[in-house]
Write a protein that holds these residues in place. Structure first.
Motif, mmCIF file in Angstrom:
data_model
loop_
_atom_site.group_PDB
_atom_site.id
_atom_site.type_symbol
_atom_site.label_atom_id
_atom_site.label_comp_id
_atom_site.label_asym_id
_atom_site.label_seq_id
_atom_site.Cartn_x
_atom_site.Cartn_y
_atom_site.Cartn_z
ATOM 1 N N HIS A 38 0.865 -1.178 0.000
ATOM 2 C CA HIS A 38 0.000 0.000 0.000
ATOM 3 C C HIS A 38 0.901 1.228 0.000
ATOM 4 O O HIS A 38 2.124 1.128 0.164
ATOM 5 C CB HIS A 38 -0.927 0.009 1.216
ATOM 6 C CG HIS A 38 -0.197 0.139 2.534
ATOM 7 N ND1 HIS A 38 0.029 1.353 3.143
ATOM 8 C CD2 HIS A 38 0.385 -0.792 3.348
ATOM 9 C CE1 HIS A 38 0.707 1.160 4.282
ATOM 10 N NE2 HIS A 38 0.934 -0.139 4.422
ATOM 11 N N LEU A 39 0.297 2.401 -0.195
ATOM 12 C CA LEU A 39 1.062 3.650 -0.188
ATOM 13 C C LEU A 39 0.459 4.659 0.776
ATOM 14 O O LEU A 39 0.519 5.877 0.555
ATOM 15 C CB LEU A 39 1.144 4.237 -1.606
ATOM 16 C CG LEU A 39 1.962 3.414 -2.608
ATOM 17 C CD1 LEU A 39 1.907 4.047 -3.991
ATOM 18 C CD2 LEU A 39 3.414 3.270 -2.143
ATOM 19 N N ARG A 40 -0.096 4.176 1.865
ATOM 20 C CA ARG A 40 -0.554 5.075 2.908
ATOM 21 C C ARG A 40 0.653 5.632 3.668
ATOM 22 O O ARG A 40 1.725 5.009 3.685
ATOM 23 C CB ARG A 40 -1.488 4.343 3.870
ATOM 24 C CG ARG A 40 -2.733 3.771 3.191
ATOM 25 C CD ARG A 40 -3.700 3.175 4.193
ATOM 26 N NE ARG A 40 -3.154 2.030 4.901
ATOM 27 C CZ ARG A 40 -3.227 0.779 4.471
ATOM 28 N NH1 ARG A 40 -3.791 0.503 3.293
ATOM 29 N NH2 ARG A 40 -2.737 -0.201 5.185
ATOM 30 N N PRO A 41 0.531 6.787 4.292
ATOM 31 C CA PRO A 41 1.651 7.304 5.084
ATOM 32 C C PRO A 41 2.151 6.272 6.084
ATOM 33 O O PRO A 41 1.364 5.607 6.771
ATOM 34 C CB PRO A 41 1.044 8.526 5.782
ATOM 35 C CG PRO A 41 0.008 9.009 4.806
ATOM 36 C CD PRO A 41 -0.592 7.747 4.227
ATOM 37 N N GLY A 42 3.475 6.099 6.121
ATOM 38 C CA GLY A 42 4.107 5.106 6.969
ATOM 39 C C GLY A 42 4.540 3.870 6.219
ATOM 40 O O GLY A 42 5.342 3.083 6.729
ATOM 41 N N ALA A 43 4.027 3.676 5.010
ATOM 42 C CA ALA A 43 4.422 2.519 4.214
ATOM 43 C C ALA A 43 5.851 2.680 3.714
ATOM 44 O O ALA A 43 6.371 3.797 3.582
ATOM 45 C CB ALA A 43 3.486 2.355 3.019
ATOM 46 N N ARG A 44 6.498 1.558 3.406
ATOM 47 C CA ARG A 44 7.767 1.606 2.696
ATOM 48 C C ARG A 44 7.548 2.304 1.348
ATOM 49 O O ARG A 44 6.519 2.133 0.710
ATOM 50 C CB ARG A 44 8.305 0.194 2.445
ATOM 51 C CG ARG A 44 9.012 -0.441 3.621
ATOM 52 C CD ARG A 44 9.441 -1.867 3.270
ATOM 53 N NE ARG A 44 10.293 -1.900 2.080
ATOM 54 C CZ ARG A 44 11.631 -1.877 2.095
ATOM 55 N NH1 ARG A 44 12.270 -1.816 3.255
ATOM 56 N NH2 ARG A 44 12.311 -1.930 0.981
ATOM 57 N N ALA A 45 8.542 3.044 0.943
ATOM 58 C CA ALA A 45 8.447 3.774 -0.319
ATOM 59 C C ALA A 45 8.796 2.857 -1.484
ATOM 60 O O ALA A 45 9.741 3.087 -2.242
ATOM 61 C CB ALA A 45 9.357 4.992 -0.293
ATOM 62 N N ASP A 46 8.015 1.792 -1.627
ATOM 63 C CA ASP A 46 8.149 0.842 -2.738
ATOM 64 C C ASP A 46 6.983 1.110 -3.684
ATOM 65 O O ASP A 46 5.825 0.793 -3.367
ATOM 66 C CB ASP A 46 8.077 -0.601 -2.238
ATOM 67 C CG ASP A 46 9.253 -0.991 -1.358
ATOM 68 O OD1 ASP A 46 10.257 -0.257 -1.337
ATOM 69 O OD2 ASP A 46 9.163 -2.043 -0.700
#
Length: 376
Positions: A341-349
């Motif tokens: 996922h790309l919610r705040p806190g996720a790895r920037a993948d």
């Protein structure tokens, strides 16, 4: 150092209240997503990447692969396409080639396959052993796998090797082999299938792995109806993978237990078995993942986009459901909350696609849409 990704035509984050948005932006810093929102509201950042109106999605999470092996089984594939039925014994062909290869060769082969996965958007990958079937080679395969991922799986119980009875081999797998392999593994898996291991043998392997500190996964119900799914649910496995042949009781057990059904459509493409009915699973409340099962015998693909397209065309999924299964679903299968996922806190993948929406992953099968891969 912070980086803003701007001019995003469609941003897929899987936020509960707004899983995707148009005309968006995203900011990453220190390997994490720190902000997502509308393009007009993007905060200042140290640098910027222009997505050029393309789509940004989470990196794919491939939760089932067998990347470390040597040899080729193209002749077996050609025979199946000519009408020969797939059976589990073909694994032994790869075992012979893998045992004959040295560790350096296996590492180089795995590195090349990892590059294939990465180029097609996979940023998190699980890798199993299972092509050694002896103590030294299984340990070596897991050591090689651990050079590329933290998601390593001990699959000593893939099939019974030549010259062994199943019970004697299970004793080896749960004894010296497990002792040597467990330090290099996070997961334990077993092929619970006719021609491989029955329910009692599979239970012995999995419980021994759990005692050694590994979390269970199961190859289940690939070749026919069998006990694998029920065993996975009984033991609280993270995933039951394949799930091609399911009874109503199997579907109910998956829904009730929360075990992820890992769907591997590349296998059905390569073996001409029926595709799993993903629509049936979702409608029953089962959590699903899509993975490649990259292996030389039954699914020699490293392409998650290809598997997404198969999920839509052959398994009853919408493009959005298939993408979710290939990202957030894979993360759930691996019990990861930082990827998929790309919610705040996720790895920037994340991936930047040369496409105006994620639908093009299924709409344009076989087209290399991944323009850029960013990883933490």
């Amino acid at each position: 150092m912070s980086t803003a990704i701007t001019h995003i035509g469609e941003l897929v984050t899987w936020e509960p209240d707004r899983p995707a948005r148009d005309n968006a932006a995203l900011v990453i810093a220190d390997g994490q997503v720190v902000w997502v929102g509308d393009a007009a509201d993007v905060p200042p950042a140290d640098e910027a990447i222009d997505a050029g109106g393309g789509t940004v999605i989470p990196g794919f999470v491939d939760s089932h692969t067998h990347l470390v092996f040597a040899g080729d089984r193209a002749a077996e594939f050609a025979a199946r396409m000519a009408g020969q039925r797939y059976e589990a014994g073909g694994i032994r062909t790869t075992v012979a080639a893998t045992r004959a290869a040295g560790e350096v060769t296996l590492q180089n082969l795995a590195r090349a396959r990892m590059a294939e996965l990465r180029a097609q958007g996979t940023t998190t990958v699980e890798i199993k052993s299972g092509y050694g079937l002896d103590v030294d080679t299984e340990e070596s395969l897991l050591w090689v796998a651990s050079q590329f991922t933290a998601e390593t799986t001990f699959l000593g119980a893939h099939v019974v090797p030549e010259g062994w009875t199943a019970d004697d081999y299970v004793e080896l797998v749960t004894g010296e082999m497990l002792t040597r392999c467990a330090p290099h593994a996070k997961w334990v898996d077993v092929f619970c299938e006719t021609g491989a291991f029955d329910a009692d043998q599979a239970r012995t392997v999995l419980t021994a792995g759990v005692t050694a500190g590994l979390a269970p996964r199961v190859h289940a119900n690939q070749l026919g109806h069998g006990p694998g799914v029920q065993l996975a649910c009984e033991l609280g496995a993270a995933a039951a993978d394949h799930c091609t042949y399911l009874t109503d009781a199997d579907v109910a057990a998956l829904a009730d237990s929360g075990v992820v059904a890992g769907l591997l459509p590349g296998v059905e493409f390569s073996t001409r078995h029926p595709y799993p009915d993903a629509r049936r699973l979702l409608d029953a409340g089962v959590r699903i993942a899509i993975a490649t099962d990259c292996n030389p015998g039954t699914s020699y693909t490293s392409s998650m986009p290809f598997c997404i397209a198969l999920g839509v065309r052959e398994m009853g999924l919408t493009p959005t459901e298939a993408l979710y299964a290939a990202t957030a679903g894979g993360a759930t299968s691996l019990r990861r909350t930082d990827v998929g996922h790309l919610r705040p806190g996720a790895r920037a993948d994340l991936l930047i696609l040369d496409a105006p929406s994620h639908v093009h992953l299924a709409y344009r099968p076989g087209v290399p849409l991944v323009r850029r891969v960013l990883t933490a």
